[in-house]
Design an enzyme around this catalytic site. Structure first.
Site, PDB file in Angstrom:
ATOM      1  N   ASP A 182      -3.375  -3.951  -5.305  1.00  0.00           N
ATOM      2  CA  ASP A 182      -3.909  -2.594  -5.468  1.00  0.00           C
ATOM      3  C   ASP A 182      -2.792  -1.624  -5.860  1.00  0.00           C
ATOM      4  O   ASP A 182      -2.608  -0.582  -5.231  1.00  0.00           O
ATOM      5  CB  ASP A 182      -4.588  -2.125  -4.185  1.00  0.00           C
ATOM      6  CG  ASP A 182      -5.522  -0.927  -4.441  1.00  0.00           C
ATOM      7  OD1 ASP A 182      -5.873  -0.685  -5.617  1.00  0.00           O
ATOM      8  OD2 ASP A 182      -5.892  -0.248  -3.472  1.00  0.00           O
ATOM      9  N   VAL A 223      -9.831   7.147  10.324  1.00  0.00           N
ATOM     10  CA  VAL A 223      -8.469   7.636  10.479  1.00  0.00           C
ATOM     11  C   VAL A 223      -8.518   9.025  11.100  1.00  0.00           C
ATOM     12  O   VAL A 223      -9.280   9.894  10.672  1.00  0.00           O
ATOM     13  CB  VAL A 223      -7.728   7.687   9.123  1.00  0.00           C
ATOM     14  CG1 VAL A 223      -6.303   8.193   9.320  1.00  0.00           C
ATOM     15  CG2 VAL A 223      -7.709   6.309   8.488  1.00  0.00           C
ATOM     16  N   GLY A 256     -11.886   4.446   6.191  1.00  0.00           N
ATOM     17  CA  GLY A 256     -11.511   3.371   5.301  1.00  0.00           C
ATOM     18  C   GLY A 256     -12.514   2.251   5.377  1.00  0.00           C
ATOM     19  O   GLY A 256     -13.596   2.391   5.959  1.00  0.00           O
TER      20      GLY A 256
END
Length: 757
Positions: free
Chosen positions: A593, A496, A491
């Site tokens: 978003d 992750v 990200g």
């Protein structure tokens, strides 16, 4: 006979209307309205009156909004709520007009002279119209009973003497005392001769199981309101079912022609009373908002806050209540973890049935034991104790509350004792993780997620106890997840990984390691944790939640599109979640978003808004967040991101509008723009809307094609949301009301910013 409801109740009434003997004048059809006659809304145009002056036809503004008008028929000599017919699904603005044209057409025009409604009058030319003393407005071919159209054939929520409800005719309740839009109840004369009272599920307008029916089955059945004041079902000339058992009173006892009416219409007979607290609960949507409970008196509900809670809006009690205390965070020093800080408020015959998460049953369970179960569970907001030795734990927010003698159990609400505050948290140097639903890429939406803040140096976090999360060391996390070795993706501020919980075989987690730890990285992380920890809404992710059905993008853009009704419910749930973020949580949150990838679906496909990492939290006295740099996803950007303009909650409204179009069409705006078409999805949708080709949006979707009224409404809502000027976009609360069907959707202007610009 009027069929009415307020926002929360239905009472089906027969009213002693101030009718005159002139009602009984048969065949009265004198042409009083000639060709080219017109009435303009909001002007000095006089309404068209019946010969006696008892009834008037024209424009009224019953909602108190002087900018909107209803084409209506009303009792001209009766004060107060006196509308008996209206074009209730099409309120118009000032300057609109109704006209009997020179061509013999009866047309409603908007303020720009665009035709917006015209009743079907057949091929034969109309020559005049009349407002009759019966309350019937008729368009005729000559001075006779040759009616081309009559309002009696198109009732809204009222029947008048000598009026009939014919096969497939219906009466619909209004939304509220002042909102004449179609409500949640419908009395329908079915084709098979059965008179049925339905409840309507908004905004889909699908019908639920019948609440009441006459159980008649003659194909030529009609509901008759006769001149003597009786209401019954007739098959041919036979009375086959009495709706009323006695007359509303002989005509000579009614007011005389010159009487002055100064009191409300008295109720003669109440046929059906629906307890809306009970009915709303059975339908799965409480009459009152979160953390409140509904109390019914003769079918009319009122909304109350438990002790320790206060109304979100004193002028609008049904919106719900907020706790007057800090929500439980399950921290070591929280009030909810210390028995001496806690007390329980009791409410008899009260329950919030849809917030159960654990049941304890045992012959040894009594009320005090039930309190102890809730006390030991820091997340328990309340418990319901029943004398059958059961104890139901309830979680925040409490929903669908109802208090009634037919509700069993004692509600035990956990609140902090007065004048008690949690001890001040100490500063700690530690690593922080939060167990949550994964908020990122759709690659691993089916995993429970753990977010971790990690750096070579331990971080000193002030006010760490406000996050509402458990803290572990890095070593504890490493051991608990079997080393989280498999990388899933990256990200903006870290990597992750996939880890396996050693304590739960077969359970996987996602772990976000913030290895690019800049100032903005810490801000993003803490914002995300705080935002999730402080929100409590059924359409937002929570801190301990497993989302089994992935993201909305996976559902919408797969080979098989989800059912139309399901898509509408998903859109409504997302709108409600955004309304909560913008207006109802303790700190206003702008998500920034909104897109299908950030909408997760639980096991019942309930939508949950996720990814608060880009959220802008506003202080209580702020109304706008300063623009820093563009955030969000291309395709869902509001135009103000590209200008030197402040970013408000209207950026979320714009993104929601784009996503609503995707929900309608089951098309990705990103994929659409990369196809053979030269236009963007929003361009194409507006062209289809303006050219009356909405069927192209739901091609090969038979369920949607059978509900084109809802398709058009959702498209109009979406177009309002994607207006270039943020001030033209509705609030998410207004969007929710329009999707629910409780607010009218006006004709939207053409969006001025298209993808090409």
């Amino acid at each position: 006979m009027a069929f009415q409801t307020t926002r929360f109740h239905l009472i089906f009434l027969i009213l002693l209307s101030p009718l005159l003997s002139s009602f009984l004048v048969a065949g009265q059809s004198n042409c009083t309205i000639n060709l080219n006659s017109a009435i303009t809304a909001g002007s000095n145009s006089a309404p068209w009156l019946s010969p006696s002056g008892e009834f008037a036809f024209g424009f009224q503004s019953p909602s108190g909004n002087k900018d909107l008008f209803l084409l209506s028929i009303w009792f001209n000599k009766v004060p107060g709520d006196n509308i008996v017919w209206s074009k209730n699904n099409q309120p118009v603005e000032k300057g609109s007009k109704i006209q009997l044209t020179s061509a013999g057409e009866f047309v409603l025009y908007d303020a720009q002279d665009h035709e917006i409604w015209k009743p079907e009058t057949g091929s034969q030319r109309s020559t005049c119209a009349a407002m009759l003393d019966s309350g019937n407005f008729v368009v005729m071919n000559g001075d006779s009973s040759n009616y081309k159209w009559e309002s009696f054939d198109m009732p809204t929520d009222t029947l008048l003497p000598r009026q009939r409800l014919r096969k497939e005719g219906n009466l619909k309740s209004r939304q509220s005392e002042s909102n004449y839009s179609d409500g949640r109840f419908q009395l329908r004369m079915q084709v098979d001769g059965n008179l049925v009272l339905w409840t309507i599920f908004l905004p889909t307008e699908s019908v639920n199981q019948a609440y009441w029916d006459s159980k008649t089955n003659s194909s030529d059945t009609q509901l008759v309101f006769d001149e003597a004041g009786f209401i019954y079902l007739a098959s041919g000339n036979r009375n086959i079912f009495n709706v009323t058992t006695s007359s509303m009173g002989p005509m000579e006892e009614r007011p005389k022609k010159d009487a002055v009416y100064s009191s409300p219409w008295p109720i003669v007979k109440q046929i059906i009373t629906v307890d809306m607290c009970t009915l709303a609960s059975e339908l799965g949507s409480g009459a009152c908002g979160y953390n409140s409970y509904c109390v019914s008196s003769d079918g009319r509900p009122s909304c109350h806050c438990p002790e320790g809670y206060s109304q979100l809006d004193p002028l609008d009690p049904p919106r719900g209540c907020r706790p007057n205390f800090e929500l439980p965070t399950c921290q070591e020093n929280g009030w909810e973890t210390n028995a001496e800080f806690v007390e329980f408020k009791e409410l008899n015959n009260t329950n919030w049935p849809f917030t159960d998460y654990e049941l304890q049953t045992s012959p040894k369970i009594d009320k005090e034991r039930c309190k102890e179960f809730c006390l030991r569970d820091c997340f328990c907001a309340a418990a319901i104790y029943n004398e059958d030795n059961s104890c139901f734990k309830k979680k925040f927010p409490l929903s669908n509350g109802r208090q009634s003698t037919d509700v069993t159990g004692i509600a035990l609400l956990k609140v902090p004792k007065k004048n008690v505050t949690s001890p001040k948290a100490k500063d700690r140097s530690t690593l922080v993780i939060v167990i949550s639903v994964f908020l990122g890429s759709s690659l691993f939406l089916n995993l429970i997620a753990i977010f971790i803040m990690y750096h070579k140096k331990l971080l000193s976090l002030r006010s760490a106890d406000t996050y509402g999360v458990r803290r572990y060391t890095y070593q504890e996390l490493h051991e608990a997840t079997d080393g989280f070795r498999q990388q899933l993706g990256r990200g903006s501020f870290g990597t992750v990984y996939k880890g396996a919980l050693t304590s739960i075989p077969g359970k996987y987690v996602a772990i976000k390691k913030l290895d690019k730890f800049e100032k903005d990285g810490e801000k993003e992380f803490t914002t995300e944790v705080r935002a999730i920890g402080r929100t409590h809404h059924k359409n937002l992710v929570t801190l301990l939640e497993y989302m089994s059905n992935g993201s909305l993008s996976g559902l919408l853009f797969s080979d098989s599109r989800p059912p139309w009704n399901q898509r509408m419910q998903i859109a409504l749930g997302i709108a409600r979640g955004l309304t909560y973020l913008h207006e109802e949580c303790s700190s206003q949150i702008i998500h920034c978003d909104i897109k299908p990838q950030n909408i997760l679906l639980d096991e019942s496909l309930t939508p949950k808004i996720s990814d608060f990492g880009l959220a802008k939290l506003l202080l209580s006295k702020q109304s706008r967040a300063a623009r820093t740099h563009i955030r969000g996803t291309v395709g869902y950007f509001a135009p103000e991101w590209f200008r030197k303009a402040s970013i408000t909650m209207k950026v979320d409204v714009y993104s929601f509008g784009v996503m609503l179009l995707e929900i309608i069409c089951c098309m990705s705006c990103l994929v659409f723009g990369m196809g053979d078409q030269e236009e963007a999805l929003i361009d194409w949708v507006y062209d289809c809307y303006s050219e009356r080709e909405l069927n192209m949006l739901v091609e090969n979707d038979e369920e949607a094609k059978n509900d084109m009224g809802s398709v058009e409404r959702l498209v109009m809502v979406a177009i309002w949301c994607i207006q270039e000027d943020p001030s033209l976009r509705p609030s998410m609360r207004r969007v929710t009301q329009m999707l629910e069907g409780v607010a009218e959707v006006a004709v939207p202007p053409r969006p001025s910013v298209f993808s090409s610009s």
